[in-house]
Write a protein that holds these residues in place. Sequence first.
Motif, mmCIF file in Angstrom:
data_model
loop_
_atom_site.group_PDB
_atom_site.id
_atom_site.type_symbol
_atom_site.label_atom_id
_atom_site.label_comp_id
_atom_site.label_asym_id
_atom_site.label_seq_id
_atom_site.Cartn_x
_atom_site.Cartn_y
_atom_site.Cartn_z
ATOM 1 N N LEU A 1 -40.461 -30.265 44.011
ATOM 2 C CA LEU A 1 -41.431 -30.153 45.104
ATOM 3 C C LEU A 1 -42.555 -29.180 44.775
ATOM 4 N N ARG A 2 -42.200 -28.018 44.259
ATOM 5 C CA ARG A 2 -43.223 -27.004 43.934
ATOM 6 C C ARG A 2 -44.178 -27.552 42.865
ATOM 7 N N LYS A 3 -43.613 -28.185 41.850
ATOM 8 C CA LYS A 3 -44.415 -28.748 40.753
ATOM 9 C C LYS A 3 -45.450 -29.735 41.290
ATOM 10 N N TYR A 4 -45.015 -30.678 42.121
ATOM 11 C CA TYR A 4 -45.941 -31.688 42.631
ATOM 12 C C TYR A 4 -46.938 -31.108 43.630
ATOM 13 N N ARG A 5 -46.522 -30.093 44.391
ATOM 14 C CA ARG A 5 -47.462 -29.428 45.309
ATOM 15 C C ARG A 5 -48.580 -28.766 44.517
ATOM 16 N N LYS A 6 -48.186 -28.067 43.450
ATOM 17 C CA LYS A 6 -49.180 -27.368 42.632
ATOM 18 C C LYS A 6 -50.099 -28.352 41.908
ATOM 19 N N ILE A 7 -49.555 -29.470 41.448
ATOM 20 C CA ILE A 7 -50.378 -30.497 40.801
ATOM 21 C C ILE A 7 -51.471 -30.968 41.758
ATOM 22 N N ARG A 8 -51.120 -31.102 43.042
ATOM 23 C CA ARG A 8 -52.098 -31.529 44.047
ATOM 24 C C ARG A 8 -53.029 -30.396 44.472
ATOM 25 N N GLY A 9 -52.760 -29.163 44.016
ATOM 26 C CA GLY A 9 -53.611 -28.029 44.351
ATOM 27 C C GLY A 9 -53.431 -27.545 45.782
ATOM 28 N N LEU A 10 -52.241 -27.763 46.327
ATOM 29 C CA LEU A 10 -51.960 -27.363 47.707
ATOM 30 C C LEU A 10 -51.144 -26.073 47.745
ATOM 31 N N LYS A 11 -51.332 -25.312 48.810
ATOM 32 C CA LYS A 11 -50.517 -24.131 49.078
ATOM 33 C C LYS A 11 -49.429 -24.544 50.057
ATOM 34 N N GLN A 12 -48.371 -23.751 50.132
ATOM 35 C CA GLN A 12 -47.308 -24.034 51.099
ATOM 36 C C GLN A 12 -47.881 -24.114 52.509
ATOM 37 N N LEU B 1 -47.807 -37.488 50.320
ATOM 38 C CA LEU B 1 -48.748 -36.379 50.160
ATOM 39 C C LEU B 1 -48.922 -36.007 48.686
ATOM 40 N N TYR B 2 -47.820 -35.975 47.953
ATOM 41 C CA TYR B 2 -47.862 -35.590 46.548
ATOM 42 C C TYR B 2 -48.149 -36.775 45.625
ATOM 43 N N ARG B 3 -48.301 -37.945 46.230
ATOM 44 C CA ARG B 3 -48.640 -39.175 45.488
ATOM 45 C C ARG B 3 -47.669 -39.462 44.347
ATOM 46 N N THR B 4 -46.372 -39.442 44.707
ATOM 47 C CA THR B 4 -45.322 -39.744 43.736
ATOM 48 C C THR B 4 -44.151 -40.401 44.453
ATOM 49 N N ILE C 1 -50.279 -29.850 57.202
ATOM 50 C CA ILE C 1 -50.387 -31.307 57.095
ATOM 51 C C ILE C 1 -49.162 -31.991 57.709
ATOM 52 N N LEU C 2 -47.972 -31.412 57.487
ATOM 53 C CA LEU C 2 -46.738 -31.998 58.026
ATOM 54 C C LEU C 2 -46.436 -31.532 59.449
ATOM 55 N N LYS C 3 -47.327 -30.715 60.005
ATOM 56 C CA LYS C 3 -47.177 -30.178 61.366
ATOM 57 C C LYS C 3 -45.892 -29.364 61.522
ATOM 58 N N LEU C 4 -45.638 -28.502 60.528
ATOM 59 C CA LEU C 4 -44.503 -27.590 60.603
ATOM 60 C C LEU C 4 -44.975 -26.289 61.227
ATOM 61 N N ARG C 5 -44.081 -25.561 61.829
ATOM 62 C CA ARG C 5 -44.453 -24.312 62.505
ATOM 63 C C ARG C 5 -44.864 -23.214 61.534
ATOM 64 N N SER C 6 -44.225 -23.216 60.350
ATOM 65 C CA SER C 6 -44.550 -22.175 59.372
ATOM 66 C C SER C 6 -44.262 -22.684 57.957
ATOM 67 N N THR C 7 -44.577 -21.836 56.993
ATOM 68 C CA THR C 7 -44.341 -22.195 55.598
ATOM 69 C C THR C 7 -42.884 -21.997 55.187
ATOM 70 N N SER C 8 -42.089 -21.360 56.030
ATOM 71 C CA SER C 8 -40.708 -21.050 55.645
ATOM 72 C C SER C 8 -39.897 -22.305 55.321
ATOM 73 N N MET C 9 -40.125 -23.388 56.043
ATOM 74 C CA MET C 9 -39.381 -24.618 55.784
ATOM 75 C C MET C 9 -39.778 -25.195 54.422
ATOM 76 N N VAL C 10 -41.060 -25.184 54.110
ATOM 77 C CA VAL C 10 -41.542 -25.670 52.809
ATOM 78 C C VAL C 10 -40.918 -24.826 51.703
ATOM 79 N N SER C 11 -40.872 -23.526 51.895
ATOM 80 C CA SER C 11 -40.275 -22.613 50.928
ATOM 81 C C SER C 11 -38.792 -22.917 50.725
ATOM 82 N N ARG C 12 -38.071 -23.137 51.804
ATOM 83 C CA ARG C 12 -36.636 -23.442 51.714
ATOM 84 C C ARG C 12 -36.408 -24.762 50.992
ATOM 85 N N TRP C 13 -37.254 -25.748 51.239
ATOM 86 C CA TRP C 13 -37.135 -27.027 50.523
ATOM 87 C C TRP C 13 -37.350 -26.809 49.035
ATOM 88 N N GLU C 14 -38.412 -26.090 48.694
ATOM 89 C CA GLU C 14 -38.749 -25.867 47.286
ATOM 90 C C GLU C 14 -37.695 -25.039 46.573
#
Length: 96
Positions: free
Chosen positions: A13-24, A60-63, A30-43
């Motif tokens: 997940l982190r690899k593909y996020r960075k390839i797209r140039g996105l921050k957590q 989103l990551y086009r993969t 974009i996913l309408k999450l309350r905070s970045t903590s969920m993205v961090s836990r997934w990664e």
Amino acid sequence: MKDIKYKKISNCLRKYRKIRGLKQKDVAKILKLRSTSMVSRWENGTCLPSSLNIFKLSLLYRTLVDALFLDLMRALKEDLRKREEKVLKADSKTGK
């Protein structure tokens, strides 16, 4: 048979996020999450996204979803193959 360990779920997940140039923060918005903590836990592999969020991340990551969780997919495939073999072998012994 050895069970698959799910304590830390390997993913890309982190690899593909960075390839797209996105921050957590961007992904969370974009996913309408309350905070970045969920993205961090997934990664970090401490939890899995919901099936809906897995598909959203894939888009989103086009993969493909498989690419996001390549190691997990390989482990699951091997585990299921072994279980299938065991079931088919048992069925052939009982004549079913």
